[in-house]
Scaffold this active site. Structure first.
Site, PDB file in Angstrom:
ATOM      1  N   LYS A 182      48.067  44.141  29.412  1.00  0.00           N
ATOM      2  CA  LYS A 182      46.645  43.843  29.256  1.00  0.00           C
ATOM      3  C   LYS A 182      46.052  43.727  30.656  1.00  0.00           C
ATOM      4  O   LYS A 182      46.291  42.754  31.366  1.00  0.00           O
ATOM      5  CB  LYS A 182      46.408  42.527  28.491  1.00  0.00           C
ATOM      6  CG  LYS A 182      44.932  42.433  28.091  1.00  0.00           C
ATOM      7  CD  LYS A 182      44.437  41.021  27.870  1.00  0.00           C
ATOM      8  CE  LYS A 182      43.998  40.326  29.113  1.00  0.00           C
ATOM      9  NZ  LYS A 182      42.859  40.926  29.822  1.00  0.00           N
ATOM     10  N   GLU A 258      52.612  34.814  38.925  1.00  0.00           N
ATOM     11  CA  GLU A 258      52.121  34.963  40.305  1.00  0.00           C
ATOM     12  C   GLU A 258      50.714  34.409  40.316  1.00  0.00           C
ATOM     13  O   GLU A 258      49.800  35.014  39.743  1.00  0.00           O
ATOM     14  CB  GLU A 258      52.112  36.445  40.704  1.00  0.00           C
ATOM     15  CG  GLU A 258      53.479  37.079  40.761  1.00  0.00           C
ATOM     16  CD  GLU A 258      54.381  36.429  41.766  1.00  0.00           C
ATOM     17  OE1 GLU A 258      53.878  35.888  42.774  1.00  0.00           O
ATOM     18  OE2 GLU A 258      55.596  36.425  41.557  1.00  0.00           O
ATOM     19  N   CYS A 293      45.262  37.331  46.779  1.00  0.00           N
ATOM     20  CA  CYS A 293      45.933  36.058  46.477  1.00  0.00           C
ATOM     21  C   CYS A 293      46.451  35.400  47.733  1.00  0.00           C
ATOM     22  O   CYS A 293      46.394  34.184  47.871  1.00  0.00           O
ATOM     23  CB  CYS A 293      47.056  36.287  45.484  1.00  0.00           C
ATOM     24  SG  CYS A 293      48.227  37.529  46.020  1.00  0.00           S
ATOM     25  N   GLU A 392      40.696  27.155  45.893  1.00  0.00           N
ATOM     26  CA  GLU A 392      40.816  28.589  46.144  1.00  0.00           C
ATOM     27  C   GLU A 392      39.434  29.201  45.915  1.00  0.00           C
ATOM     28  O   GLU A 392      38.873  29.073  44.821  1.00  0.00           O
ATOM     29  CB  GLU A 392      41.832  29.231  45.190  1.00  0.00           C
ATOM     30  CG  GLU A 392      42.023  30.708  45.493  1.00  0.00           C
ATOM     31  CD  GLU A 392      42.947  31.431  44.526  1.00  0.00           C
ATOM     32  OE1 GLU A 392      42.826  31.223  43.305  1.00  0.00           O
ATOM     33  OE2 GLU A 392      43.785  32.213  44.998  1.00  0.00           O
TER      34      GLU A 392
HETATM   35  P1  NAD Z   1      42.467  35.173  35.750  1.00  0.00           P
HETATM   36  O1  NAD Z   1      43.523  34.135  35.624  1.00  0.00           O
HETATM   37  O2  NAD Z   1      41.079  34.796  35.425  1.00  0.00           O
HETATM   38  O3  NAD Z   1      42.807  36.444  34.842  1.00  0.00           O
HETATM   39  C1  NAD Z   1      43.993  37.170  34.997  1.00  0.00           C
HETATM   40  C2  NAD Z   1      44.337  37.862  33.702  1.00  0.00           C
HETATM   41  O4  NAD Z   1      44.653  36.875  32.718  1.00  0.00           O
HETATM   42  C3  NAD Z   1      43.207  38.696  33.108  1.00  0.00           C
HETATM   43  O5  NAD Z   1      43.748  39.877  32.573  1.00  0.00           O
HETATM   44  C4  NAD Z   1      42.657  37.789  32.016  1.00  0.00           C
HETATM   45  O6  NAD Z   1      42.018  38.477  30.980  1.00  0.00           O
HETATM   46  C5  NAD Z   1      43.919  37.124  31.528  1.00  0.00           C
HETATM   47  N1  NAD Z   1      43.747  35.858  30.820  1.00  0.00           N
HETATM   48  C6  NAD Z   1      42.763  34.934  30.990  1.00  0.00           C
HETATM   49  N2  NAD Z   1      42.955  33.882  30.134  1.00  0.00           N
HETATM   50  C7  NAD Z   1      44.082  34.147  29.432  1.00  0.00           C
HETATM   51  C8  NAD Z   1      44.807  33.459  28.416  1.00  0.00           C
HETATM   52  N3  NAD Z   1      44.412  32.262  27.967  1.00  0.00           N
HETATM   53  N4  NAD Z   1      45.925  34.025  27.911  1.00  0.00           N
HETATM   54  C9  NAD Z   1      46.356  35.207  28.384  1.00  0.00           C
HETATM   55  N5  NAD Z   1      45.712  35.929  29.331  1.00  0.00           N
HETATM   56  C10 NAD Z   1      44.590  35.399  29.861  1.00  0.00           C
HETATM   57  O7  NAD Z   1      42.597  35.720  37.250  1.00  0.00           O
HETATM   58  P2  NAD Z   1      41.669  36.807  37.982  1.00  0.00           P
HETATM   59  O8  NAD Z   1      40.337  36.181  38.241  1.00  0.00           O
HETATM   60  O9  NAD Z   1      41.765  38.101  37.268  1.00  0.00           O
HETATM   61  O10 NAD Z   1      42.455  36.992  39.373  1.00  0.00           O
HETATM   62  C11 NAD Z   1      42.265  36.136  40.452  1.00  0.00           C
HETATM   63  C12 NAD Z   1      43.389  35.124  40.527  1.00  0.00           C
HETATM   64  O11 NAD Z   1      44.648  35.811  40.552  1.00  0.00           O
HETATM   65  C13 NAD Z   1      43.358  34.297  41.793  1.00  0.00           C
HETATM   66  O12 NAD Z   1      43.667  32.963  41.504  1.00  0.00           O
HETATM   67  C14 NAD Z   1      44.459  34.931  42.640  1.00  0.00           C
HETATM   68  O13 NAD Z   1      44.994  34.086  43.626  1.00  0.00           O
HETATM   69  C15 NAD Z   1      45.450  35.324  41.614  1.00  0.00           C
HETATM   70  N6  NAD Z   1      46.348  36.386  42.107  1.00  0.00           N
HETATM   71  C16 NAD Z   1      47.634  36.051  42.437  1.00  0.00           C
HETATM   72  C17 NAD Z   1      48.498  37.030  42.962  1.00  0.00           C
HETATM   73  C18 NAD Z   1      49.917  36.667  43.357  1.00  0.00           C
HETATM   74  O14 NAD Z   1      50.715  37.576  43.635  1.00  0.00           O
HETATM   75  N7  NAD Z   1      50.280  35.391  43.407  1.00  0.00           N
HETATM   76  C19 NAD Z   1      48.038  38.339  43.115  1.00  0.00           C
HETATM   77  C20 NAD Z   1      46.713  38.644  42.761  1.00  0.00           C
HETATM   78  C21 NAD Z   1      45.882  37.655  42.250  1.00  0.00           C
END
Ligand code: NAD
Length: 493
Positions: A182, A258, A293, A392
């Site tokens: 997804k 992650e 991230c 963040e």
């Molecule tokens: P997000 O957590 O809002 O969404 C990520 C994904 O999770 C999306 O596909 C979203 O639809 C899905 N999602 C949201 N709620 C959910 C639920 N309850 N159940 C299942 N899936 C759900 O994150 P974002 O805004 O897309 O990305 C930014 C974040 O990602 C930042 O915090 C960043 O630091 C982190 N990030 C971490 C890494 C790493 O390697 N550690 C890499 C890239 C981004």
């Protein structure tokens, strides 16, 4: 490729299940962050669509030859997939850039080759990890056998849509699993092209599927599906916690998470070439407009070096060119969405109101159209309690704190919640190694900041920045489960 016409890029807004596009219901509006134009309506997979995708994946896992063919053959197919992705750069780069924050030149030069090479890297593991013979008592033979989990759910974020998805998909597939991905509802389309190319490469239908939708409906249903054996997720810490809870409530599934970060960059006055360090520090927070991230969002600098370093960072920020992802020469891309732009601005405003100063930026940038752009910002006069230091931000905002000795540097670098990455800049090797030991983070860079194309080095967080690793051998092994076998050799002897 450094530009394209956004109105000439067409997207297919659908799920990809069992080797084909599946039209869907529900309609989330998807906007281009570069100009705010809505360009597609996204279907939202409900529990029934998710069930269809997982059942198809399960059937393919059980009946196709993906797990049953020789692992070298699986590797060959994945290498072919990587070649097709590279050859498709002219179509994939605009598709990636259109609705994301990735300038098309960067997508073509970096994201797409990096995605393909990551797939190649994991293909090489397919026949390298099979288990091992154990040193048991001599009248027995003991073994551990590596087996795929079955169907793995992969949930990815929007900041590097193809690369982040590939870090999940490639090790899972190379290990012989089927995957239901997804993608983020903000950047849902480019991965569909990966799925099409997977079929063309010879990955059996149903082994790699994409379901579209939001987290609350689609992501949650995917995590809770009884035939999902493991969830691998990249995104925010808050969502990671919700996913862990869903997995715990629906069968204690293992997770790889992650998550977020608030990574420090430590600069000592002895660092060789402070001007170069300033450019590096600037790039570590302004790259992808801070939507990384591992963005180095907290600068800790030895007091005597602070004025020169801050000047150097401000000059590097001033040289950035804000622009749309399809405009030539863009080096400061948009923020992903209008709400996210507001959030960044709100944190900066409140931090300024509480006594901080802006040594650069501190405001939105207006370009033609309704794009979401934010000026690279340096906030001085902050404390560990400042909102901009604690939260963040996921934007181009750097906070600056000064220190007088190593212990103070380490104390400031520690974050109450996150431990994703850190950078240390010094000419003193012993000090660099003491810092490396003292910093609680999953990655420490010394005299550099950011990843290289060395896929062998894993990435992942300490503390609330995550569980498990992407990349490296670790990510491959995390997609396998190990069966112990013990054979009694005395029977019949
Ligand atoms: P997000 O957590 O809002 O969404 C990520 C994904 O999770 C999306 O596909 C979203 O639809 C899905 N999602 C949201 N709620 C959910 C639920 N309850 N159940 C299942 N899936 C759900 O994150 P974002 O805004 O897309 O990305 C930014 C974040 O990602 C930042 O915090 C960043 O630091 C982190 N990030 C971490 C890494 C790493 O390697 N550690 C890499 C890239 C981004």
């Amino acid at each position: 490729m450094d530009s394209f016409d956004p109105n000439r890029v067409s997207v297919r807004s659908a799920h990809f299940i069992g080797g084909q596009y599946v039209e869907g219901e529900g309609a989330l509006d998807v906007a281009r962050p570069s100009d705010g134009v809505f360009y597609a309506a996204l279907p939202v997979a409900d529990a029934a669509v998710v069930d269809r995708a997982v059942e198809d994946a399960w059937r393919a896992f059980k009946t196709s030859d993906w797990t049953r063919r020789a692992p070298r053959e699986r590797a060959r197919v994945m290498r072919r997939w990587a070649e097709l992705i590279e050859a498709d750069v002219a179509a994939l780069a605009p598709l990636e850039a259109l609705g994301s924050t990735r300038p098309v030149a960067d997508a073509a030069r970096w994201d797409i080759p990096f995605t393909a090479e990551g797939i190649r890297f994991y293909s090489e593991f397919a026949d390298r990890v099979g288990g091992e013979v154990a040193a048991t008592r001599p009248d027995h033979l003991g073994m551990t056998i590596a087996e795929p989990y079955g169907v793995i759910a992969a949930i990815s974020p929007w900041n590097f849509p193809l690369v982040m998805a590939s870090w999940k998909i490639a090790p899972a597939l190379a290990a012989g699993n089927a995957v239901v991905l997804k993608p983020s509802e903000l950047t849902p389309f480019s991965v569909l092209r990966l799925a099409e190319l997977a079929i063309e490469a010879g990955i059996p239908p149903g082994i790699f599927n994409v379901v579209q939708g939001d987290g609350r409906t689609t992501g949650d249903a995917l995590c809770r599906h009884p035939k999902i054996s493991k969830v691998t997720f990249t995104g925010s810490t808050q969502t990671g916690a919700a996913i862990m809870a869903a997995c715990a409530q629906s069968g204690t599934k293992p997770v790889t998470l992650e998550l977020g970060g608030k990574s420090p960059q430590l600069v000592f006055a002895d660092a060789p070439d402070l001007d170069r360090v300033a450019r590096r520090v600037a790039a570590a927070i302004a790259g992808n407009a801070g939507q990384v991230c591992v963005a180095g969002s907290r600068l800790m600098v030895e007091r005597s070096a602070a004025p020169r370093l801050i000047d150097g960072i401000a000059s590097a920020f001033a040289a950035l060119k804000p622009g749309k992802t399809w405009s030539p020469g863009t080096t400061l891309p948009p923020i992903i969405s209008a709400p996210q732009l507001q959030r960044i601005d709100g944190i900066v405003r409140r931090t300024l109101d509480s006594g901080a100063q802006a040594a650069a930026g501190g405001a939105r940038i207006e370009l033609d159209g309704d794009g979401a752009f934010y000026a690279p910002t340096i906030l001085t006069g902050v404390t560990p309690a400042s909102e901009a230091v604690r939260e963040e931000i996921f934007g181009p905002v750097l906070t600056v704190q000064t220190f007088d000795d190593d212990d103070e540097a380490l104390a400031l670098a520690a974050h109450e919640k996150y431990g994703l990455a850190a950078g240390v800049h010094t000419a003193d090797l012993s000090r660099a190694l003491r810092m490396m030991r003292g910093i609680e983070a999953g990655t420490v860079w010394i005299n550099r900041y950011g990843r290289t194309a060395d896929f062998v080095i894993p990435t992942g967080g300490y503390k609330q920045s995550g569980i498990g690793k992407d990349l490296g051998r670790q990510a491959f092994e995390a997609n396998l489960r190990f069966k112990s076998v013990l054979i009694d050799l005395t029977d019949g002897a």
